[in-house]
Design a protein around this motif. Sequence first.
Motif: not given
Length: 186
Positions: A165-167, A170-173, A176
Amino acid sequence: LLTQAITTPVYGKLADVFGRKPLMLFGIGVFVLGSVLCAVAWSMGALIAFRALQGLGAGAIQPAGMTIMGDIYSVAERAVAQGYIASVWATSAVVGPALGGLFSDHLSWRWIFWINLPLGLLAAAVLWVRFDERPAPHQRRPIDGWGAVLVAGAAALLLLGLLAGGIRWPWWSSESALVLGGAAVL
């Protein structure tokens, strides 16, 4: 770390069923075997697979070691013993990477794994000779296989979500949400 994190709760239950000493000896054996295989790895894929095998061994060592500590020390002595163990972890976090760098620079990266052979054999020998486990009461306790699979799946998804996540996404995807939601459901 992934295989260690996934198997630690499972081995905790197995230590209750089969005993701490056998499980610890099994974990040391698997960890040392994984270390030797890592030292002779012929490719990156083989090295990754053998590191996963090491994690399977480490997953047994962690809970069995903590449980053995609880068995051999009284409640009053445990705080001091945990302080010693914490200092060993702290020292190894500093000395381990430095020693690994020295091995890589002056010997070979393979020595990072070969060093585990004598240490593991010494640990197994001391455990075999010095630890007298109290026999567990003879009652058949079932192993929850489906529960172990669910815990392993949840841990794998949670670690994947937190690491990727975040790599990778995106975290808000939706990725995730799917991975972390799947971990929560399991």
